[in-house]
Scaffold this active site. Sequence first.
Site, short mmCIF file in Angstrom:
data_model
loop_
_atom_site.label_atom_id
_atom_site.label_comp_id
_atom_site.label_asym_id
_atom_site.label_seq_id
_atom_site.Cartn_x
_atom_site.Cartn_y
_atom_site.Cartn_z
N ASP A 1 -25.16 21.72 21.79
CA ASP A 1 -24.34 21.09 20.75
C ASP A 1 -25.04 19.79 20.31
O ASP A 1 -24.99 18.78 20.98
CB ASP A 1 -22.95 20.80 21.33
CG ASP A 1 -22.04 20.08 20.35
OD1 ASP A 1 -22.54 19.50 19.36
OD2 ASP A 1 -20.81 20.09 20.58
N THR B 1 -14.06 31.90 4.08
CA THR B 1 -14.09 31.78 2.62
C THR B 1 -15.32 31.02 2.14
O THR B 1 -16.08 31.51 1.31
CB THR B 1 -12.83 31.06 2.12
OG1 THR B 1 -11.70 31.85 2.47
CG2 THR B 1 -12.87 30.88 0.60
N PHE C 1 -17.64 16.68 24.99
CA PHE C 1 -16.83 16.70 23.77
C PHE C 1 -17.46 17.71 22.80
O PHE C 1 -18.60 17.56 22.39
CB PHE C 1 -16.76 15.32 23.10
CG PHE C 1 -15.84 15.34 21.91
CD1 PHE C 1 -14.51 15.00 22.04
CD2 PHE C 1 -16.29 15.74 20.65
CE1 PHE C 1 -13.64 15.05 20.96
CE2 PHE C 1 -15.44 15.80 19.56
CZ PHE C 1 -14.10 15.46 19.72
N LYS D 1 -22.39 16.36 11.27
CA LYS D 1 -22.57 14.90 11.13
C LYS D 1 -23.74 14.51 10.22
O LYS D 1 -23.69 14.75 9.03
CB LYS D 1 -22.69 14.28 12.52
CG LYS D 1 -21.34 14.32 13.30
CD LYS D 1 -21.35 13.36 14.45
CE LYS D 1 -20.09 13.46 15.29
NZ LYS D 1 -19.32 12.24 15.26
#
Lengths: 491, 491
Positions: free
Chosen positions: A317, A372, A208, A348
């Site tokens: 990750d 941005t 995931f 997280k």
Amino acid sequence: MPRAWITAFLRTPLHLNKVIARSSCSLIPGEPTAPCLKTEIPGPNSKRLFKEMNCIQQAGTVQFFANYDKSLGNYIVDADENVILDLYMQIATMPLGYNHPAMLEVFCDKHNLHALVNRPALGVYPSEDWPRKLRDVLLNVSPRLPHVTTMMCGACSNENAFKQCFMAYRNRERCPPGSFTEEEKTSCMTNCPPGSPDLTILSFQNAFHGRTLATLSATHSKAIHKLDMVAFKWPMARFPQYCYPLDEFKCKNSEEDEKCLAQVEDILCQYKKGNRPVAGIIIEPIQSEGGNNEASPCFFQKLQKLAKQYGAGLIIDEVQTGCGASGKMWCHEHFNLECPPDIVTFAKKMQISGYFHTEEMTAKETYRIFNTWMGDPGKVLLLEAILKVIQKDNLLCLVQKTGQKLKCGLLELEREFCFLLDSTRGIGTLLAVNCTTPQLRDEVLKCLKQKGIQCGGSGTRSIRLRPALILQEQHADIFLDRFRSVLQCIK
Amino acid sequence: MPRAWITAFLRTPLHLNKVIARSSCSLIPGEPTAPCLKTEIPGPNSKRLFKEMNCIQQAGTVQFFANYDKSLGNYIVDADENVILDLYMQIATMPLGYNHPAMLEVFCDKHNLHALVNRPALGVYPSEDWPRKLRDVLLNVSPRLPHVTTMMCGACSNENAFKQCFMAYRNRERCPPGSFTEEEKTSCMTNCPPGSPDLTILSFQNAFHGRTLATLSATHSKAIHKLDMVAFKWPMARFPQYCYPLDEFKCKNSEEDEKCLAQVEDILCQYKKGNRPVAGIIIEPIQSEGGNNEASPCFFQKLQKLAKQYGAGLIIDEVQTGCGASGKMWCHEHFNLECPPDIVTFAKKMQISGYFHTEEMTAKETYRIFNTWMGDPGKVLLLEAILKVIQKDNLLCLVQKTGQKLKCGLLELEREFCFLLDSTRGIGTLLAVNCTTPQLRDEVLKCLKQKGIQCGGSGTRSIRLRPALILQEQHADIFLDRFRSVLQCIK
């Protein structure tokens, strides 16, 4: 300066005397000493609010509504005044639990408040103290990587990690690096090669990495996430599936590693031959959403070698596993890699999202990695406070200690209820145990909640723990005690 | 309750007497009355900080470092104490300028502070007041769309808008809707059809919708954004390129609309025949990054009809144009569309990101549109304060008034310097003017900065204004005055 609340008074509820007698005092002053339920969960207030919210958006995933004024430490209080011990902590995002005094203090400081409400475009007009925050807060906890780039969420961090891999791969093919042909410049504007090359990202079964379309192409945990979504036709390799306990199945699990690595090498080779080379490999240190699946240090070491051999960037990750939950700052630090990965992504518990990276994975030209906001200074200020508490309260040590206690307790339960549970696994408090069937897992999670314990699911039949770093032995005792009583009822 | 600061004392610097004499008082108490430079920009402090930051990440895009304690209202103060009138406002993200009292107050409220530091997984454990905030804050300003889903940034909002279009398109083909075949469930796990279908998103030349890989596939403004990036092979249509002034070229511009619409229809038709149907069309009401390009209400009305005819969802990307800068809450409200678009995405000035949507564009199953945070309650609290100020101070009216003043002033300059400027255009304060060459544009922007005016570039040769909603006539006067003196020097 020692804080008064560290030595907070230990309140002992009557029905938990046995458990609490063994426990040390709570790190959070005034924290409840046990779950306390007034209604079933979700209660009438949550049910009413659910109806309101479901008119506005798809809200079927909501478990209950919470009162964040009353929640404290490891305990979340819901809209019906139920006090629940939270071992899932907002899908692993709250390192210090609820309303930690250090978090509440951050924006009492006027300078910090200005940083929060005057949120700049960090890539163009950063504040004077931004370089120092990047260095003293973020690079201070970097896993041996010299650069950091901030983003808004985990998925965006992984998206940009992919982009870094594509740029690095193509740059190595260019002579001189950074020289773009006119054909590249024109063709990329209509999404065509050579400007938009046919490079790929290799990911793993049950992985995931996010739900934006590119990270979803590298995600393979549940069909409902992916159905109907346009995807890049990128390759997927098997992630090791171990037999437990690890000690008993060393040989078999080592063979499993080799099988998976052979498939990785085969893909790297075939895709290179097929002119769709793998520019990046993305992997979680422990697959979280996909079943809390571990792979061995040896697997990761050999994977890194393969990545180097084929010129693919290795992206670890750490969105769910980072920031201390493994007992080290980064979970992959348990693998003794020869050198750091090329990119380590985070989000997280870190509050701010982004990635650490090597010099090679740093954009050479401006505006190639840009957006941005490029993150949010307010989140870095919260992280700064969090890291200070982690250090001051020695929370990495606490995670190891509480994690060990939890793991031993789960193994004990597994022995006691061997017809219901198997495969206790994980590092630190990144723990899980399997139920024999998906139905049983769902039933256990439901019963635990009705006993005031919030855990998460994972994969098809795992119970996943993702507590805060402030989870202590007394909390582990309460959880294990109630887990046992749930299993006894089911038995 | 009228606030004292609305009637703040007007300070008048000597060298601006002529200009300021005409102006009304500032909306922000203590706001500087004019730019004031102490060094060139970037000054020595910014240059030193740049070196620090560039060791940590690619920082070549940084224009200067800012002091957000000292910045106020429409004025940004840099690390060298230069006071700069900011008509670009952090790439159009600051609706109330710097340190607005209403923004500073938000987190003095304890309940709001708890919402900020106890940031939940909003899809699973929202706070008790979350449904109310969604309704009273967000839906309260919805462009006639009944649903809203929050996200973390503009790119993620567009990514999820694409996902909604894919789901809606496939659902219409299913019988009954929501029934997935076993083949779909299995094939999507490896990114293959039919589970991962070959649907497409139609976007426009010079469009900008973000930099994640899918939104980048719909972005076509500058090659440097797209070079080396893997892209979905999605179609692109021409966006109208008008001749100015619009009144003089009505017929020609109307022909341009028809040409572009014919191409859109051709693509919709060809892609349907080629089994790669267009599930969504994404478009900005005014192309911002790509050159401040406008299209007529008639163009948008006909585009909506085509989208309906071919079953594609119409996504209006209001990330840069929304939240009042056009003088209406949403820029597309100037187009008198027969019915609302299917999806309207937002971010930037709204602080929170996400999208408004129709019932059809609402996920029917859980976990299809989902991620860990699903936005950030702290940003909705800031938005709540912003919307109150917009209403109380009648800022949409102010935007119309100041916008008109700016546009007239630009047209006057265009007449005066017709060999340097052309094509003044835009709505509200979403304004731009072209310089005759890219080099001249860059030179003008540089000179303006050395006169204490911050503007943005856009496309290849446009100067883009994206001021805060609190920009008043006196600020417009200062800008126009200094712009004239820059042009005089260049002449």
